[in-house]
Design an enzyme around this catalytic site. Structure first.
Site, PDB file in Angstrom:
ATOM      1  CG  HIS A  98      75.648  -5.073  73.228  1.00 15.69           C
ATOM      2  ND1 HIS A  98      74.768  -5.419  72.221  1.00 15.69           N
ATOM      3  CD2 HIS A  98      75.220  -3.877  73.711  1.00 15.69           C
ATOM      4  CE1 HIS A  98      73.862  -4.457  72.090  1.00 15.69           C
ATOM      5  NE2 HIS A  98      74.110  -3.521  72.987  1.00 15.69           N
ATOM      6  CG  HIS A 266      71.170  -2.343  77.616  1.00 14.97           C
ATOM      7  ND1 HIS A 266      72.152  -3.278  77.346  1.00 14.97           N
ATOM      8  CD2 HIS A 266      70.939  -1.718  76.424  1.00 14.97           C
ATOM      9  CE1 HIS A 266      72.508  -3.215  76.088  1.00 14.97           C
ATOM     10  NE2 HIS A 266      71.775  -2.278  75.491  1.00 14.97           N
ATOM     11  NE  ARG A 285      67.046  -8.186  68.991  1.00 19.43           N
ATOM     12  CZ  ARG A 285      67.922  -8.387  68.028  1.00 19.43           C
ATOM     13  NH1 ARG A 285      68.432  -9.598  67.840  1.00 19.43           N
ATOM     14  NH2 ARG A 285      68.290  -7.403  67.240  1.00 19.43           N
TER      15      ARG A 285
END
Length: 407
Positions: A98, A266, A285
């Site tokens: 993010h 992650h 992503r």
């Protein structure tokens, strides 16, 4: 205080049993159930039950932000700055990161100027906000999070004893820092198909051999090897399987948390947990998904600085609760473990916020009002609701209280 009806989200990686069992519904569910959203996110807001009617929490906040949000409205306007979820992963989520606030603002403006439709699968930034997040395990919860210390990754490569990995082990051994990790990750995530289809089977064979001959002296990387094989089965031929070898592999026991700041690569692997995050939908992503992967933008956002296992342990507060410390202005999270027959417990700084019951049955009390929450149920507490108290009903119970800032 009012009952809050969560929005159920169905994704392929979700569970047909975990959320249904938690909420007391028939098992298995008709579709995989991945997340139960308690918040005011425009994509799927929860609904408040008031006098027998339901109303979107988004509408409630917009109609009277000063009453519902109190002083938080000064900083965040009529927007609830956090989103609370119950997350149930049966299969791995995508490898993702993010953006920071500055990156999100710049990316959102850039895509707006380029007129990328908000519903386009090619869009990276759906708002201008960052998305720090914290997940607390309700049962055993497994994840990949942050880049592992490089020399330990070199040991992993050597242990797998795969010829194709030798040059990459040498590369990282010669530069065991964030720059070396950036070089290796970039190389792997952009490997031509022919090179990837040659290297990945070798690595997977190495994982099989490592697991088959692991002795007491060779068990350090068993979880990493097993995870690589599981990811390859779910996402055959995906470069994200290689990238996952660079990340910390951790298991959270019930009650332990994991905080992820901007830029941390992650992937949640499996488990049931309570998740709280800034109210944003920005995800970049890096693989393990059929969805859009924007490699240049991902590389711009990623933080390659290696980190230790980022486990957050609950800290006793002194009022009967424990808190999960997270450096995010948008949210804070506490947990109350209520025992059968105990006195009423005041929920410190409960509003504006959301109270979620994850075990047993709880009654909330405010003046002459009483609201009973079964497991999986939640309540909205406005800033105008003072002196909220909680008490277990017919046995032990557990509550999570989500609020703004440090509560």
């Amino acid at each position: 205080m009012h009952e809050l009806v969560g929005a159920l989200r169905s994704y392929a990686w979700g569970s047909r049993t975990a959320l249904a069992q938690l909420c007391g519904r028939p098992v298995p569910s008709a579709h995989p159930e991945a997340e139960l959203w308690f918040g005011a996110h425009p994509a799927d807001p929860a609904h408040v039950r008031i006098d027998g009617h339901t109303r979107s929490l988004l509408e409630l906040l917009s109609a009277d932000p000063d009453r519902e949000l109190g002083s938080a409205a000064t900083e965040f306007g009529d927007r609830l700055p956090f989103l609370l979820k119950i997350l149930a992963a049966e299969e791995p989520l995508s490898l993702q990161a993010h953006p920071s606030s500055a990156q999100a603002h710049a990316g959102f403006e850039r895509e707006n100027l380029a007129r990328v439709p908000f519903d386009s699968p090619m869009r990276n930034y759906r708002d201008g906000n960052h998305k720090p997040e914290l997940v607390v395990a309700l049962d055993r919860f497994e994840a990949l999070a942050g880049f592992r210390e490089p020399l330990r990754t070199v040991r992993l490569f050597r242990a797998l004893d795969v010829p194709g990995l030798h040059p990459y082990a040498d590369l990282l051994a010669a530069q065991p820092d964030s720059a070396g990790l950036r070089t290796l990750f970039t190389t792997w995530i952009t490997l031509p198909h022919a090179a990837l289809s040659k290297l990945l089977p070798q690595v997977l064979d190495g994982c099989v051999q490592y697991l088959s001959c692991s002795t007491e002296g060779r068990k350090e990387f068993v979880p990493e090897a097993r995870t690589a094989l599981e990811l390859a089965e779910a996402y055959p031929g995906d470069a994200g399987v290689l990238a996952a070898l660079l990340l910390n592999r951790l298991t959270l026991e019930p009650g332990q948390g994991l905080y992820l700041a901007a830029g941390n690569l992650h992937a949640y692997l499996r488990g049931l947990g309570v998740e709280i995050m800034a109210n944003s939908d920005n995800v970049l992503r890096g693989g393990l998904t059929p969805k859009h992967v924007d490699v240049p933008e991902l590389l711009r956002v990623l933080d390659f600085e290696p980190i230790d296992l980022p486990v957050v342990l609950p800290e006793p507060v002194g009022d009967g609760s424990v808190r999960y410390r997270a450096p995010a202005r948008e949210f804070a999270l506490r947990r109350y473990d209520l025992t059968a027959g105990s006195a009423q417990v005041p929920l410190t700084a409960a509003g504006p916020g959301i109270v979620l019951c994850t075990s047993g049955t709880v009654q909330l009390l405010h003046d002459d009002e009483k609201l009973v929450l079964a497991r999986g149920a939640a309540a909205w507490i406005s800033a105008a609701d003072n002196d909220i108290r909680a008490q277990a009903v017919d046995g032990n119970a557990q509550l999570f209280c989500a609020g703004v800032g440090s509560v």
